[in-house]
Enzyme design. Structure first.
Site, PDB file in Angstrom:
ATOM      1  CD  GLU A   1      12.329   0.314  -5.339  1.00 42.40           C
ATOM      2  OE1 GLU A   1      11.650   1.129  -4.655  1.00 42.40           O
ATOM      3  OE2 GLU A   1      13.509   0.047  -5.097  1.00 42.40           O
TER       4      GLU A   1
ATOM      5  CG  LEU B   1      17.582   9.952  -0.275  1.00 41.29           C
ATOM      6  CD1 LEU B   1      18.607   9.505  -1.298  1.00 41.29           C
ATOM      7  CD2 LEU B   1      16.191   9.587  -0.751  1.00 41.29           C
TER       8      LEU B   1
ATOM      9  CG  ASP C   1       8.212  -8.885   1.403  1.00 41.85           C
ATOM     10  OD1 ASP C   1       9.445  -8.797   1.504  1.00 41.85           O
ATOM     11  OD2 ASP C   1       7.434  -8.679   2.342  1.00 41.85           O
TER      12      ASP C   1
ATOM     13  NE  ARG D   1      14.173   5.304  -9.289  1.00 37.03           N
ATOM     14  CZ  ARG D   1      14.298   6.415  -8.562  1.00 37.03           C
ATOM     15  NH1 ARG D   1      13.901   7.578  -9.054  1.00 37.03           N
ATOM     16  NH2 ARG D   1      14.827   6.369  -7.360  1.00 37.03           N
TER      17      ARG D   1
ATOM     18  CB  ALA E   1      -0.958  -0.012   1.186  1.00 34.46           C
TER      19      ALA E   1
ATOM     20  CG  PHE F   1      15.226  15.958  -9.860  1.00 37.65           C
ATOM     21  CD1 PHE F   1      14.954  16.838  -8.841  1.00 37.65           C
ATOM     22  CD2 PHE F   1      15.308  14.600  -9.555  1.00 37.65           C
ATOM     23  CE1 PHE F   1      14.773  16.399  -7.535  1.00 37.65           C
ATOM     24  CE2 PHE F   1      15.130  14.145  -8.256  1.00 37.65           C
ATOM     25  CZ  PHE F   1      14.862  15.041  -7.247  1.00 37.65           C
TER      26      PHE F   1
ATOM     27  CD  GLU G   1      18.941  13.396  -8.980  1.00 40.78           C
ATOM     28  OE1 GLU G   1      19.335  12.249  -8.723  1.00 40.78           O
ATOM     29  OE2 GLU G   1      18.434  13.717 -10.055  1.00 40.78           O
TER      30      GLU G   1
ATOM     31  NE  ARG H   1      18.735   9.787  -8.333  1.00 39.71           N
ATOM     32  CZ  ARG H   1      17.579   9.582  -7.724  1.00 39.71           C
ATOM     33  NH1 ARG H   1      17.114   8.352  -7.588  1.00 39.71           N
ATOM     34  NH2 ARG H   1      16.879  10.582  -7.256  1.00 39.71           N
TER      35      ARG H   1
ATOM     36  CB  SER I   1      10.969   6.203  -8.433  1.00 40.36           C
ATOM     37  OG  SER I   1      10.991   7.240  -7.493  1.00 40.36           O
TER      38      SER I   1
ATOM     39  CG  HIS J   1      18.139   5.336  -3.851  1.00 39.85           C
ATOM     40  ND1 HIS J   1      17.541   5.756  -2.691  1.00 39.85           N
ATOM     41  CD2 HIS J   1      17.512   6.015  -4.865  1.00 39.85           C
ATOM     42  CE1 HIS J   1      16.599   6.651  -2.981  1.00 39.85           C
ATOM     43  NE2 HIS J   1      16.549   6.818  -4.287  1.00 39.85           N
TER      44      HIS J   1
ATOM     45  CD  GLN K   1      19.129   5.273  -9.124  1.00 40.31           C
ATOM     46  OE1 GLN K   1      18.162   5.622  -8.457  1.00 40.31           O
ATOM     47  NE2 GLN K   1      19.300   5.641 -10.375  1.00 40.31           N
TER      48      GLN K   1
ATOM     49  CG  HIS L   1      20.572   8.612  -4.165  1.00 38.80           C
ATOM     50  ND1 HIS L   1      21.231   9.741  -3.756  1.00 38.80           N
ATOM     51  CD2 HIS L   1      19.390   9.039  -4.669  1.00 38.80           C
ATOM     52  CE1 HIS L   1      20.479  10.805  -4.014  1.00 38.80           C
ATOM     53  NE2 HIS L   1      19.357  10.400  -4.561  1.00 38.80           N
TER      54      HIS L   1
END
Lengths: 562, 372
Positions: free
Chosen positions: A364, A241, A210, A375, A11, A113, A244, A275, A380, A340, A229, A231
């Site tokens: 993901e 984190l 999972d 990516r 969720a 970005f 970016e 990245r 994302s 990441h 990836q 980061h």
């Protein structure tokens, strides 16, 4: 036995978006998550979400940047879908109540970005993922009569019918420890990535792969599993984190000598190269002795005006203060590349359909593949929403079309037996689950990270296979039913090991350097032999490898410079 | 690396036993968190030690708990600081005391039932946008500041630390509470919402609503994200006052009484405060209205009790006309200041941080953290 037309597992943004889209079609929907929905890891997406919505920008430009960012491994048909539908999705979120940043005219404002040829990242300070996810959860509460929420339910397996179609899940109600079978005409996996396979990682403790593992276990194909990836800006040791967005706002990367080293690696885009490029540049500086003694380089945010930092990078001020003891408005902060994001995952088409009928995947967990080898930042969130929505809609259409089927006999009993077996292991019969996780994480971070080679990956793969055996006898302490997190941890370890094995096998297979996969023993990109996806399916002795073509529409591979 | 002792209040629901204390020795860097300490104990010693956690970076809101009596997030409280805090008053032998959040039933160890408390209250405030009319073709065009303003409430991660620390909720478990009311402000303050006024009426007229807060500041201290729930409640109250919604505590009238007395007199004549707070005089005059007289008569027993207990000592101050004049026409100067502020719409409200670019001194914030 709870029954829904469409059942969504997970969720976060992809799952919530899928559930809402399915409910819009008038089918009955259940959404099930091992944590309360607002605890999902989409929260961590700080910087923003990309869309070509500004006048003068175009979805083609966004798509090309994404294709180039992917190092030409992204499927261009899927990338076109994502970029074309992005503007409408942003407006939809705005109408639902997301408090996107405004420009002076009161319209949606953007920030720059990495890897993007235009400023097209929409944002809410540096809590964009959280802001969007909480608004979607508001909508879930609003639509509670059409979407049933199962909060803190853990999935242990997918349930299959006699024809090999997915028709439900086996779950454990974390609150009381009961095992239950849920049936559905379509199941959407939206369980996030597998960052916990590495240590440190920016990912939350719940990101244990999972969905990828459950799909793999019922024979679904995985794709691009080697593409992990790193980061460029994470706190050393702890893995937190730093968005970016900090570089988007103008922050510099400096080595220990105070040099703005990106000049040597990406003279045009500098800190805002993609990245994989920035992470490799940093790792090179560190490996060649130009980093700080603690194996880091510095991110200098002090060049951004203080007022702007407090307004746009609020979260990072807190991260610096609470987790590094650094006031980022006054001094540079030490960072390094850190695990990441999982570019690979369950292979799907643009409607989220996997190879297994009735089984969908989004976000993901899935690999459409829009990210290919790397990516772009702020793609994302877009991926989760666009393909979450499309999976939800298509799953609802399937549910309207088909008659429900029943899971093959014994699905529930098999899972219960598995859990009982874990509980029955005596203390001291093997290693602790936590020890195995630690060894897995440190091994993967040492051998399957920014720079890789055959010997290292091979070593990691052998370690993973040994750990798989050890996991079979690993013991736990908690024998109770209520909130037994020990049992969940043991099951998650199994998921993580399947993920790790697939990543190692794929990284070993791809004998070239592309995107996040940089092989020091094959340092060049090799389009003639490797412009293709590595697909993977569960076999008797581990993953079986096959290949699939990369879909090209309008962009031929070029040399990639920034 | 340093060694710390965590004293955890444990509860294992299936044991048939009540809650009990257990100490765990952990060894980690002081800059790591209390949650890291708990996870070390769980990983190495006892996997049954239950705690919700996920991000470890204060964004998921899972690990709300009470540390040395203070509600907050386990992951955001450095273990070194928590140790210092536990040992402010002696040599250093005290453990760090970790308990589940307050104002919520405990399910197991540090895990509480947030559904029956926190989330139920969140749903109470109709927590979704209610725009009027058709959505525009593009985005809603709104003041840029309005989005930044409600982003403070959007920063809430629903961890429940404020609920855990709320004294009003301890007295009145039905109080809607700091988290849900901060969430409500997120809609009331959102220019896209079409039912802000209805929301204000709803929250003001509920006896467990916005006037149930007693300004104890606990939620502001507890909030790990700077949401300052009490500030949002005060904003709701102010907006309710602006809408002319009756405040059962006379809080808005009380506030306005100060304003009006200063405006008219240039000094705070306290003898007028009570009558004006109960009910403002007609036509802006400082004359007691019928209702004010009635309320004042009704409060005589309270006044007598106050006099008897010594809590009320300045009876003469309550006699109109006794209030001393300020020297050298100072009252006229004060009136002039009032007029200037009024004309320039300058806000002086201790709860509301305006647009000005004043940032807290970093040291101040750091000190707050150490007590968390």
């Amino acid at each position: 036995m709870p029954t829904h037309d469409v059942l969504v597992i997970g969720a976060g943004l992809a799952g919530q978006r899928a559930a809402l889209a399915a409910a819009e079609q008038g089918v009955s929907v259940g959404i099930l998550s091992k944590v309360h929905p607002v605890r999902s890891h989409s929260n961590a997406a700080q910087g923003g979400i990309n869309a070509a919505l500004n006048p003068g920008d175009s979805w083609e430009s966004h798509a090309f940047d994404t294709v180039k960012g992917s190092d030409y491994l992204g499927d261009q048909d899927a990338i076109e879908v994502m970029c074309r539908e992005a503007p409408e999705e942003i407006l939809h979120l705005e109408h639902l109540g997301v408090t996107f940043h405004r420009n002076e005219e009161g319209k949606l404002g953007t920030r720059a970005f990495g890897g993007a040829s235009a400023a097209r990242t929409y944002y809410v300070a540096d809590i964009t993922g959280q802001a969007i996810m909480h608004v979607l959860y508001e909508q879930l509460m609003k639509h509670s009569d059409s979407v049933a929420r199962y909060e803190e339910w853990f999935c242990t397996a997918l349930a299959m019918d006699e024809q090999g179609e997915c028709c439900g899940v086996v779950t454990r109600n974390i609150a009381d420890g009961s095992t239950q079978l849920f049936t559905a005409k379509a199941v959407i996996l939206a369980c996030g990535g597998n960052g916990q396979v590495w240590r440190p990682t920016t990912n939350a403790l719940i990101c244990t792969g999972d969905g990828i593992a459950m799909a793999y276990r019922v024979g679904a194909k995985l794709m691009d599993m080697e593409m992990i990836q790193y980061h460029p800006t994470t706190l050393a040791g702890k893995g937190f984190l730093i968005t970016e967005g900090a570089r988007g706002e103008g922050a510099h990367l400096l080595n220990a000598k105070g040099e703005r080293f990106m000049e040597r690696y990406a003279p045009n885009k500098m800190e805002l190269a993609s990245r994989d490029v920035v992470s490799r540049a940093e790792q090179t500086e560190i490996d060649e002795g130009r980093g700080f003694p603690d194996g880091t380089v510095a991110l200098d945010i002090t060049v951004v005006p203080r007022k702007r930092i407090h307004e746009a990078l609020r979260e990072i001020v807190l991260v610096g203060q609470d987790f590094a003891g650094v006031d980022i408005t006054r001094e540079p902060i030490r960072i390094k590349p850190g695990n990441h994001y999982t570019m690979g995952g369950i292979k799907t088409d643009v409607d989220g359909r996997t190879d297994v009928p009735g089984l969908y995947a989004a976000g993901e967990t899935a690999c459409v593949s829009v990210h290919g080898g790397n990516r772009l930042g702020a793609n994302s969130l877009l991926d989760t929403l666009i393909f979450g929505r499309r999976s939800g809609a298509d799953a609802a259409a399937r549910a309207k079309r088909i008659e429900g089927s029943r899971p093959a006999r014994g699905a529930l009993e098999a899972e219960q037996a598995e859990i009982d077996a874990i509980s029955a292991r005596e203390k001291g019969s093997g290693r602790r689950v936590s020890e195995i996780k630690l060894e897995l994480g440190t091994t993967m971070d040492a051998k399957v990270a920014v720079f890789r080679d055959e010997a290292g990956i091979q070593e990691a793969l052998e370690t993973v296979r040994r750990l798989k055996q050890e996991a079979e006898s690993a013991y736990i302490d908690d024998k109770g039913s209520v909130f037994n997190q020990d049992i969940l941890g043991a099951i998650e370890l199994g998921y993580m090991l399947d993920n790790a094995e697939c990543t190692c096998a794929a990284a070993l297979e791809r004998k070239e350097s592309r995107g996040a996969q940089y092989r020091t023993d094959f340092p060049e990109r090799n389009d003639a032999e490797w412009l293709k996806h590595i697909d993977m399916q569960r076999g008797d002795d581990g993953p079986e490898i096959s290949y699939s073509e990369v879909t090209m529409t309008q962009w031929e591979p070029q040399e990639r410079t920034y | 690396m340093a060694e710390y002792t965590l004293k955890v209040r444990r509860y294992q629901p299936e044991s048939g036993e009540g809650a009990y204390w257990e100490e765990f020795k952990v060894e980690l860097d002081p800059s790591l968190s209390v949650l890291d300490g708990i996870l070390q104990a769980k990983d190495r010693e006892d996997g049954s030690l239950a705690v919700r956690c996920s991000c470890r970076a204060a964004i998921c809101g899972s690990c709300g708990m009470t540390i040395n009596g203070q509600s907050g997030l386990g992951c955001k409280t450095q273990i070194g600081h928590a140790h210092e805090h536990a040992n402010r008053r002696n040599g250093g032998g005290e453990p760090i005391v970790v308990e589940p959040m307050g104002n919520m039933p405990v399910i197991k160890d540090l895990i509480t039932d947030m559904e029956s408390t926190h989330w139920k209250k969140i749903r109470r405030v109709t927590p979704w946008l209610l725009p009027h009319g058709e959505a525009p073709e593009r985005e809603y065009v709104v003041e840029p500041e309005s989005m930044i303003d409600i982003t403070q409430s959007m920063a809430c991660i629903q961890c429940g630390a404020c609920v855990s620390s709320c004294l009003s909720m301890e007295a009145d478990p039905d109080f809607i509470g700091p988290a849900a009311l901060a969430k409500a402000y997120r809609f009331v303050g959102d220019p896209r919402d079409g039912e802000s006024v209805e929301r204000l009426h709803d929250l003001a007229e509920d006896p467990h609503g916005i006037y149930d807060c007693t300004h104890c500041f606990n939620c502001i201290d507890a909030c790990p994200k700077g949401v300052a729930p009490m500030d949002q409640i005060m904003r709701l109250r102010r907006k309710a006052g602006e809408e002319g919604i009756e405040d059962p505590n006379s809080g808005h009238d009380h506030e306005m009484a100060f304003v009006k007395i200063i405006e008219k007199k240039g000094t705070l004549d306290e003898s007028l405060l009570l009558q004006e707070s109960f009910a403002p005089g007609l036509k802006g005059k400082l004359k007691p209205s019928k209702r004010a007289i009635k309320e004042m008569l009704a409060s005589i027993p309270t006044a007598i009790r106050g006099l008897r207990s010594g809590k009320m000592r300045s009876l003469p101050k309550l006699i109109p006309g006794v209030h001393p004049k300020l020297p050298d026409g100072a009252q006229d100067d004060v009136k002039a200041i009032y007029e200037h502020a009024e004309q320039h719409r300058e806000e002086f409200n201790i709860y509301i941080k305006g647009e000005e670019d004043v940032e807290p001194e970093p040291d101040e914030t750091a000190t707050e953290e150490t007590t968390a």
